[in-house]
Scaffold this active site. Structure first.
Site, PDB file in Angstrom:
ATOM      1  N   ASN A   9     -92.729  19.859   3.383  1.00  0.00           N
ATOM      2  CA  ASN A   9     -91.694  19.275   4.231  1.00  0.00           C
ATOM      3  C   ASN A   9     -90.367  19.479   3.509  1.00  0.00           C
ATOM      4  O   ASN A   9     -90.066  18.768   2.555  1.00  0.00           O
ATOM      5  CB  ASN A   9     -91.987  17.788   4.447  1.00  0.00           C
ATOM      6  N   LYS A  11     -87.519  18.882   4.512  1.00  0.00           N
ATOM      7  CA  LYS A  11     -86.518  17.877   4.911  1.00  0.00           C
ATOM      8  C   LYS A  11     -85.186  18.585   5.223  1.00  0.00           C
ATOM      9  O   LYS A  11     -85.201  19.695   5.743  1.00  0.00           O
ATOM     10  CB  LYS A  11     -86.401  16.802   3.836  1.00  0.00           C
ATOM     11  N   HIS A  97     -92.500  10.504  10.338  1.00  0.00           N
ATOM     12  CA  HIS A  97     -92.216  10.429   8.902  1.00  0.00           C
ATOM     13  C   HIS A  97     -91.434   9.143   8.631  1.00  0.00           C
ATOM     14  O   HIS A  97     -90.622   8.715   9.443  1.00  0.00           O
ATOM     15  CB  HIS A  97     -91.404  11.654   8.465  1.00  0.00           C
ATOM     16  N   GLU A  99     -88.967   8.568   6.878  1.00  0.00           N
ATOM     17  CA  GLU A  99     -87.509   8.725   6.932  1.00  0.00           C
ATOM     18  C   GLU A  99     -87.005   8.671   8.370  1.00  0.00           C
ATOM     19  O   GLU A  99     -85.890   8.218   8.632  1.00  0.00           O
ATOM     20  CB  GLU A  99     -87.110  10.031   6.218  1.00  0.00           C
ATOM     21  N   GLU A 167     -98.306   8.482   3.400  1.00  0.00           N
ATOM     22  CA  GLU A 167     -97.178   8.590   2.480  1.00  0.00           C
ATOM     23  C   GLU A 167     -96.626   7.197   2.183  1.00  0.00           C
ATOM     24  O   GLU A 167     -95.860   6.650   2.996  1.00  0.00           O
ATOM     25  CB  GLU A 167     -96.064   9.447   3.092  1.00  0.00           C
ATOM     26  N   GLY A 173     -90.200  10.707  -3.266  1.00  0.00           N
ATOM     27  CA  GLY A 173     -89.011  11.091  -4.010  1.00  0.00           C
ATOM     28  C   GLY A 173     -88.724  10.237  -5.233  1.00  0.00           C
ATOM     29  O   GLY A 173     -87.638  10.315  -5.803  1.00  0.00           O
ATOM     30  N   SER A 211     -94.350  12.207  -4.001  1.00  0.00           N
ATOM     31  CA  SER A 211     -94.254  12.631  -5.404  1.00  0.00           C
ATOM     32  C   SER A 211     -95.447  13.469  -5.875  1.00  0.00           C
ATOM     33  O   SER A 211     -95.881  13.359  -7.028  1.00  0.00           O
ATOM     34  CB  SER A 211     -94.050  11.425  -6.333  1.00  0.00           C
TER      35      SER A 211
HETATM   36  P1  13P Z   1     -91.649  13.969  -2.170  1.00  0.00           P
HETATM   37  O1  13P Z   1     -92.768  14.947  -2.423  1.00  0.00           O
HETATM   38  O2  13P Z   1     -90.300  14.520  -2.497  1.00  0.00           O
HETATM   39  O3  13P Z   1     -91.933  12.647  -2.813  1.00  0.00           O
HETATM   40  O4  13P Z   1     -91.606  13.708  -0.583  1.00  0.00           O
HETATM   41  C1  13P Z   1     -92.779  13.402   0.070  1.00  0.00           C
HETATM   42  C2  13P Z   1     -92.534  13.449   1.524  1.00  0.00           C
HETATM   43  O5  13P Z   1     -91.851  12.612   2.091  1.00  0.00           O
HETATM   44  C3  13P Z   1     -93.130  14.574   2.280  1.00  0.00           C
HETATM   45  O6  13P Z   1     -93.056  14.359   3.644  1.00  0.00           O
END
Ligand code: 13P
Length: 249
Positions: A9, A11, A97, A99, A167, A173, A211
């Site tokens: 992803n 983003k 997601h 976010e 997640e 992150g 992560s």
């Molecule tokens: P990270 O791998 O940067 O922690 O992000 C995970 C994520 O949100 C994937 O959709």
């Protein structure tokens, strides 16, 4: 055991040159690996999907969007329909997601509607669930994930139309991950929740995200009911993302 899916992803990262270079690098590796033991999916930001699709054509890599609208078309400025993603060569789309749930206030009901639109357009919906730090500290992880999952599954969900991604919000992150035991408990709970709702639930792929790095991928991918990874930051570095795939054994 399900074949692993390693999904990147990206983003809101990747201008054209970076996107083309990263996708081209991964496409060469995947093609060059002969018959890799894992599936690999790239989910670039919407403006780069066409370019990435052309770059990975014929490589065996899959292409996905990061979100879609619940409607097939219409007056929704700035939104993207599932059919448009399919038209660009996407086979998957991430929905729900954290976010998007946080930044855009998306509810389980809206996520289910988006997932239904994805299925309607012939795409596989990658449905995300996960608890916040407060919910985890309150011991609510399983309740939250079970509730989000039950509320976000579209009609017609089956092992060929949906992928689930667990997640934990606090692991995204941050460099922090749950213990492998905790991941195992939550994935098992998700499997159980699916079992009551979907025929062949054992074949639904359940990804872990948050992560994931080359250094922790092997232990996470070895956990029961972990069928792959949804990777953010590390998916932007070809060496790291490839190493996560290689950790699938
Ligand atoms: P990270 O791998 O940067 O922690 O992000 C995970 C994520 O949100 C994937 O959709």
């Amino acid at each position: 055991m399900n074949r692993k899916l390693i999904a990147g992803n990206w983003k809101m990262n990747g201008l054209s040159a970076e996107a083309e270079a990263l996708a081209g690098d991964l496409a060469r590796r995947y093609r060059g690996a002969g018959a890799p033991a894992f599936d690999m999916l790239l989910c670039p930001p919407a403006p780069a999907i066409g370019l990435v699709g052309r770059t990975i054509a014929g490589s065996g890599l899959a292409l996905g969007g990061q979100d879609c609208h619940a409607d097939p078309k219409g007056a929704h400025t700035g939104d993207i329909s599932a059919e448009m993603l399919g038209d660009l060569g996407c086979s998957h789309v991430i929905v729900g997601h954290s976010e998007r749930r946080q930044d855009h206030g998306e509810t389980d009901e809206q996520v289910a509607a988006k997932a239904a639109a994805a299925l309607g357009a012939g795409l596989i919906a990658v449905i995300c669930v996960g608890e916040t730090l407060e919910e985890r500290d309150a011991g609510e992880t399983l309740d939250v994930c079970g509730r989000q999952l039950a509320g976000s599954l579209p009609p017609g969900a089956n092992p060929d139309t949906v992928v689930i991604a667990y997640e934990p919000v606090w692991a995204i992150g941050t460099g922090r991950t749950p213990t492998v035991d905790d991941v195992g408990v939550t994935h098992s709970h998700i499997r159980g929740t699916l079992s009551g709702r979907i025929a062949g639930a054992e074949r639904v792929r359940i990804l872990y995200g948050g992560s994931v790095k080359p250094s922790n991928a092997a232990e996470l991918m070895a956990v029961a009911n972990v069928d792959g990874a949804l990777v953010g930051g590390a998916s932007l570095v070809a060496d790291d993302f490839w190493a996560i795939g290689a950790a699938c054994g």
